[in-house]
Design an enzyme around this catalytic site. Structure first.
Site, PDB file in Angstrom:
ATOM      1  N   SER A 124      -4.376  -1.903  -8.882  1.00 22.91           N
ATOM      2  CA  SER A 124      -3.940  -2.483  -7.980  1.00 22.91           C
ATOM      3  C   SER A 124      -5.398  -1.804  -6.243  1.00 22.91           C
ATOM      4  O   SER A 124      -5.423  -0.620  -6.097  1.00 22.91           O
ATOM      5  CB  SER A 124      -2.846  -1.650  -6.490  1.00 22.91           C
ATOM      6  N   GLU A 126      -4.756  -2.476  -3.224  1.00 23.15           N
ATOM      7  CA  GLU A 126      -4.089  -0.367  -2.541  1.00 23.15           C
ATOM      8  C   GLU A 126      -4.187   0.802  -3.066  1.00 23.15           C
ATOM      9  O   GLU A 126      -4.343   1.431  -2.228  1.00 23.15           O
ATOM     10  CB  GLU A 126      -2.214  -0.372  -3.135  1.00 23.15           C
ATOM     11  N   TYR A 148       3.531   4.108  -3.214  1.00 30.03           N
ATOM     12  CA  TYR A 148       3.159   3.030  -4.453  1.00 30.03           C
ATOM     13  C   TYR A 148       1.602   2.895  -4.071  1.00 30.03           C
ATOM     14  O   TYR A 148       1.119   3.284  -5.911  1.00 30.03           O
ATOM     15  CB  TYR A 148       3.258   1.722  -3.581  1.00 30.03           C
TER      16      TYR A 148
END
Ligand code: NAP
Ligand code: F7E
Length: 321
Positions: A124, A126, A148
């Site tokens: 991801s 992120e 996360y």
């Protein structure tokens, strides 16, 4: 016949990927976890053409058994605790599933058929978090800003490590935000399009939202699952950034969605600190040039087209179109 096993088949991406693999003539298997209420909303239309297996990413023996039984040619590891705010509320669970779950999947592959199964890991944007350069590329260092993001960084590196340690065909797709009418309603795009439809049809009065200045590189999930498949069709395993190459603020998203149904967003949107995050990712902008050059991938749906598609879908659901 190629056999694909998708973990997280019941999620947004899993449902689009299952459709894509069926279109391509694969035998499609999906891993689903046990729930007291079985809701296969996103895959109900294809359950007669796929085979579901019960297992949990937290339970190595259950996933090893599925991998041994199915003997897939390709595994797409999409299962995760994927909602960023929940990762602060349940950091250990997020680490168990989103980080250690990857190692469990890789071990199941290594112990079953290390050389015969290709493995895709759903990494991801992120992981870039507090971005170290813009746009973000495959080489951009990670600086995750949530449990996360930290868990996904672990998942990325363990995937690379199994490739380098055991010469397994493992790839990490670093995907930027991708959305659709199948997106969970807690994510900002769907939260906005669902609210617009409900406000337009008189079922909701306002939309309470967090940080409207955050910028994201948003694309359409249907386009992004094509990139996952392309990564596993290459001769050599490699990692790719998958992004639209454009960035937009949450405010722009809101403007386009309300405009589309002829409403002035300023009359309905309320900023609510409850939706602010302990640490924010302010800006994401991906550079998809490697995916374009090597995979021949490019997205087909642009940002305004995506938002309008989602609003139209939600409006229809609310009986307003
Ligand atoms: P999603 O809709 O939240 O789907 C995640 C799936 O994982 C769900 O089907 C869920 O099962 C399953 N799952 C969760 N915990 C599990 C467990 N312990 N064992 C087995 N299955 C479990 O996510 P998505 O948007 O499709 O994303 C797919 C993957 O890509 C995720 O790994 C996500 O982190 C990653 N990713 C997403 C984006 C994006 O913008 N969408 C971008 C980059 C990376 P239930 O259906 O039972 O809840
Ligand atoms: O937030 C801001 C919020 O929750 C986007 C996951 O698929 O993509 C997703 O993670 C932005 C953030 O997605 C609200 O602060 C403002 O800046 O839709 P989101 P995300 O956190 O970017 C990545 C690539 C993944 O890998 C993840 O799995 O929108 N925002 N107000 C809000 N966000 C939400 N959810 N709700 C609000 O009210």
């Amino acid at each position: 016949m190629k056999k694909g096993l998708i973990t997280g088949i019941n999620g947004q991406d899993g449902s689009y990927l299952a459709e894509l693999l069926l279109e391509k003539g694969y035998e499609v298997h999906g891993l689903v976890r046990r729930s007291s209420t079985e809701t296969f909303e996103r895959i109900n239309h294809i359950t007669d053409r796929i085979k579901l297996h019960q297992a949990d990413l937290n339970d190595l023996s259950s996933i090893t058994e599925v991998v041994r039984e199915v003997r897939p040619t390709e595994i797409y590891n999409l299962a995760a605790q994927s909602f960023v705010p929940t990762s602060w509320k349940q950091p250990l669970l997020t680490g168990d599933i989103t980080a250690m779950g990857v190692t469990r999947m890789l071990e199941a592959v290594r112990q079953t058929d290390a050389k015969g199964i290709k493995f895709y890991q759903a990494s991801s944007s992120e992981m870039f978090g507090k971005v170290q350069e813009t746009p973000q590329r495959e080489e951009t260092p990670f600086y995750p800003r949530s449990p996360y993001g930290v868990a996904k960084a672990y998942g990325h590196f363990i995937t690379v490590n199994y490739r380098e340690s055991y010469q397994m065909f493992c790839v990490s797709g670093i995907l930027f935000n991708h959305e659709s009418e199948r997106r969970g309603k807690e994510f900002v795009t769907r939260k906005v399009t669902d609210a617009v439809a409900r406000i337009k049809t008189g079922k909701q009065k306002e939309l309470r939202i967090g940080n409207m200045d955050a910028k994201r590189d948003w694309g359409f999930a249907g386009d992004y699952v094509r990139a996952m498949w392309l990564m596993l069709q290459q001769d050599t395993p490699d990692d790719f950034v998958v992004a639209s190459g454009e960035t937009h603020t949450v405010k722009e998203l809101i403007e386009i969605a309300f405009d589309h149904v002829g409403l002035d967003w300023k009359k309905f949107v309320v900023q609510d600190p409850a939706f602010m995050r302990p640490a924010e990712v302010d800006l994401l902008l991906g550079d998809p040039s490697k995916a374009s050059r090597i995979l021949g991938w490019k997205p087909e749906l642009d940002f305004p087209g995506l938002v309008k598609r989602m609003v139209d879908f939600d409006l229809k659901r609310q009986g307003g179109a």
